[in-house]
Design a protein around this motif. Structure first.
Motif, PDB file in Angstrom:
ATOM      1  N   GLU A 101       0.849  -1.191   0.000  1.00  0.00           N
ATOM      2  CA  GLU A 101       0.000   0.000   0.000  1.00  0.00           C
ATOM      3  C   GLU A 101       0.882   1.236   0.000  1.00  0.00           C
ATOM      4  O   GLU A 101       2.000   1.209   0.501  1.00  0.00           O
ATOM      5  N   ILE A 102       0.356   2.318  -0.571  1.00  0.00           N
ATOM      6  CA  ILE A 102       1.039   3.607  -0.517  1.00  0.00           C
ATOM      7  C   ILE A 102       0.623   4.256   0.804  1.00  0.00           C
ATOM      8  O   ILE A 102      -0.565   4.349   1.115  1.00  0.00           O
ATOM      9  N   CYS A 103       1.596   4.677   1.600  1.00  0.00           N
ATOM     10  CA  CYS A 103       1.312   5.276   2.902  1.00  0.00           C
ATOM     11  C   CYS A 103       1.951   6.652   2.992  1.00  0.00           C
ATOM     12  O   CYS A 103       2.906   6.954   2.282  1.00  0.00           O
ATOM     13  N   ARG A 104       1.425   7.464   3.885  1.00  0.00           N
ATOM     14  CA  ARG A 104       1.993   8.796   4.101  1.00  0.00           C
ATOM     15  C   ARG A 104       1.608   9.278   5.492  1.00  0.00           C
ATOM     16  O   ARG A 104       0.456   9.126   5.909  1.00  0.00           O
ATOM     17  N   ALA A 105       2.571   9.816   6.191  1.00  0.00           N
ATOM     18  CA  ALA A 105       2.302  10.419   7.490  1.00  0.00           C
ATOM     19  C   ALA A 105       1.640  11.772   7.269  1.00  0.00           C
ATOM     20  O   ALA A 105       1.837  12.417   6.235  1.00  0.00           O
ATOM     21  N   PHE A 106       0.838  12.192   8.240  1.00  0.00           N
ATOM     22  CA  PHE A 106       0.149  13.470   8.112  1.00  0.00           C
ATOM     23  C   PHE A 106      -0.067  14.098   9.485  1.00  0.00           C
ATOM     24  O   PHE A 106       0.046  13.443  10.515  1.00  0.00           O
ATOM     25  N   SER A 107      -0.372  15.383   9.453  1.00  0.00           N
ATOM     26  CA  SER A 107      -0.816  16.083  10.659  1.00  0.00           C
ATOM     27  C   SER A 107      -2.218  16.606  10.376  1.00  0.00           C
ATOM     28  O   SER A 107      -2.572  16.869   9.224  1.00  0.00           O
ATOM     29  N   ALA A 108      -3.006  16.704  11.434  1.00  0.00           N
ATOM     30  CA  ALA A 108      -4.393  17.161  11.285  1.00  0.00           C
ATOM     31  C   ALA A 108      -4.719  18.134  12.403  1.00  0.00           C
ATOM     32  O   ALA A 108      -4.257  17.972  13.533  1.00  0.00           O
ATOM     33  N   ASN A 109      -5.501  19.136  12.072  1.00  0.00           N
ATOM     34  CA  ASN A 109      -6.028  20.066  13.069  1.00  0.00           C
ATOM     35  C   ASN A 109      -7.543  20.028  12.979  1.00  0.00           C
ATOM     36  O   ASN A 109      -8.103  20.057  11.882  1.00  0.00           O
ATOM     37  N   LEU A 110      -8.198  19.957  14.128  1.00  0.00           N
ATOM     38  CA  LEU A 110      -9.655  19.978  14.185  1.00  0.00           C
ATOM     39  C   LEU A 110     -10.094  21.157  15.030  1.00  0.00           C
ATOM     40  O   LEU A 110      -9.499  21.446  16.063  1.00  0.00           O
ATOM     41  N   ASN A 111     -11.171  21.820  14.597  1.00  0.00           N
ATOM     42  CA  ASN A 111     -11.749  22.926  15.355  1.00  0.00           C
ATOM     43  C   ASN A 111     -13.257  22.808  15.281  1.00  0.00           C
ATOM     44  O   ASN A 111     -13.805  22.363  14.291  1.00  0.00           O
ATOM     45  N   GLY A 112     -13.915  23.211  16.318  1.00  0.00           N
ATOM     46  CA  GLY A 112     -15.371  23.148  16.372  1.00  0.00           C
ATOM     47  C   GLY A 112     -15.783  23.009  17.824  1.00  0.00           C
ATOM     48  O   GLY A 112     -15.383  23.802  18.659  1.00  0.00           O
ATOM     49  N   THR A 113     -16.558  21.948  18.123  1.00  0.00           N
ATOM     50  CA  THR A 113     -16.969  21.736  19.508  1.00  0.00           C
ATOM     51  C   THR A 113     -15.764  21.423  20.390  1.00  0.00           C
ATOM     52  O   THR A 113     -15.780  21.669  21.583  1.00  0.00           O
ATOM     53  N   SER A 114     -14.720  20.872  19.787  1.00  0.00           N
ATOM     54  CA  SER A 114     -13.463  20.658  20.500  1.00  0.00           C
ATOM     55  C   SER A 114     -12.332  20.908  19.511  1.00  0.00           C
ATOM     56  O   SER A 114     -12.530  20.813  18.311  1.00  0.00           O
ATOM     57  N   ALA A 115     -11.166  21.232  20.017  1.00  0.00           N
ATOM     58  CA  ALA A 115     -10.015  21.469  19.157  1.00  0.00           C
ATOM     59  C   ALA A 115      -8.969  20.407  19.451  1.00  0.00           C
ATOM     60  O   ALA A 115      -8.797  19.990  20.594  1.00  0.00           O
ATOM     61  N   ALA A 116      -8.287  19.956  18.411  1.00  0.00           N
ATOM     62  CA  ALA A 116      -7.264  18.938  18.586  1.00  0.00           C
ATOM     63  C   ALA A 116      -6.229  19.063  17.481  1.00  0.00           C
ATOM     64  O   ALA A 116      -6.551  19.451  16.362  1.00  0.00           O
ATOM     65  N   THR A 117      -4.996  18.745  17.821  1.00  0.00           N
ATOM     66  CA  THR A 117      -3.931  18.622  16.843  1.00  0.00           C
ATOM     67  C   THR A 117      -3.484  17.172  16.901  1.00  0.00           C
ATOM     68  O   THR A 117      -3.150  16.663  17.969  1.00  0.00           O
ATOM     69  N   LEU A 118      -3.519  16.510  15.752  1.00  0.00           N
ATOM     70  CA  LEU A 118      -3.257  15.080  15.690  1.00  0.00           C
ATOM     71  C   LEU A 118      -2.159  14.780  14.684  1.00  0.00           C
ATOM     72  O   LEU A 118      -1.874  15.588  13.807  1.00  0.00           O
ATOM     73  N   GLN A 119      -1.561  13.605  14.831  1.00  0.00           N
ATOM     74  CA  GLN A 119      -0.618  13.126  13.822  1.00  0.00           C
ATOM     75  C   GLN A 119      -0.907  11.655  13.598  1.00  0.00           C
ATOM     76  O   GLN A 119      -1.356  10.950  14.499  1.00  0.00           O
ATOM     77  N   GLY A 120      -0.686  11.218  12.367  1.00  0.00           N
ATOM     78  CA  GLY A 120      -0.989   9.834  12.075  1.00  0.00           C
ATOM     79  C   GLY A 120      -0.410   9.395  10.751  1.00  0.00           C
ATOM     80  O   GLY A 120       0.369  10.109  10.125  1.00  0.00           O
TER      81      GLY A 120
END
Length: 117
Positions: free
Chosen positions: A74-93
């Motif tokens: 499989e082709i894979c890639r690391a990423f970062s994510a930011n979520l905003n709304g009812t809660s805020a989060a910074t994620l990596q995966g």
């Protein structure tokens, strides 16, 4: 009168398995997945891709965090994510996809925030 089937009331929204956050509804996750696919495109420049859902007020962004790599065919890639709304989060995966398939998030966790000096 048969009691075999429960009566459907429509009062409970179907639960969506959104790996980013339990706060995302089905439409949030649909929009987020589309942005994730653009952000992780191996031919793409790795720029920040944002999404939002005016109905739920949720929004976020994705950015590739490194070059694509192959794992288990499989082709894979690391990423970062930011979520905003009812809660805020910074994620990596990491997300992977089979050739011609959809991206699937393989792992996700809160991002490490650098300590402030």
């Amino acid at each position: 009168m048969q009691e075999d089937e429960p009566e459907a009331t429509g009062s409970v929204a179907p639960q969506v398995a959104a790996p980013l956050s339990p706060d995302l509804d089905e439409e949030d996750w649909r929009r987020a997945k589309a942005a994730l696919a653009v952000a992780l495109d191996p031919q793409g420049p790795g720029t920040l891709v944002s999404w939002d859902n005016p109905t739920s007020t949720m929004k976020g962004s994705f950015a590739a965090a490194g070059a694509p790599f192959v794992k288990n065919d499989e082709i894979c890639r690391a990423f970062s994510a930011n979520l905003n709304g009812t809660s805020a989060a910074t994620l990596q995966g990491t997300a992977c996809r089979p050739s011609g398939g959809e991206w699937v998030i393989k792992d996700i966790k809160p991002a490490k925030v650098p300590a402030r000096a």
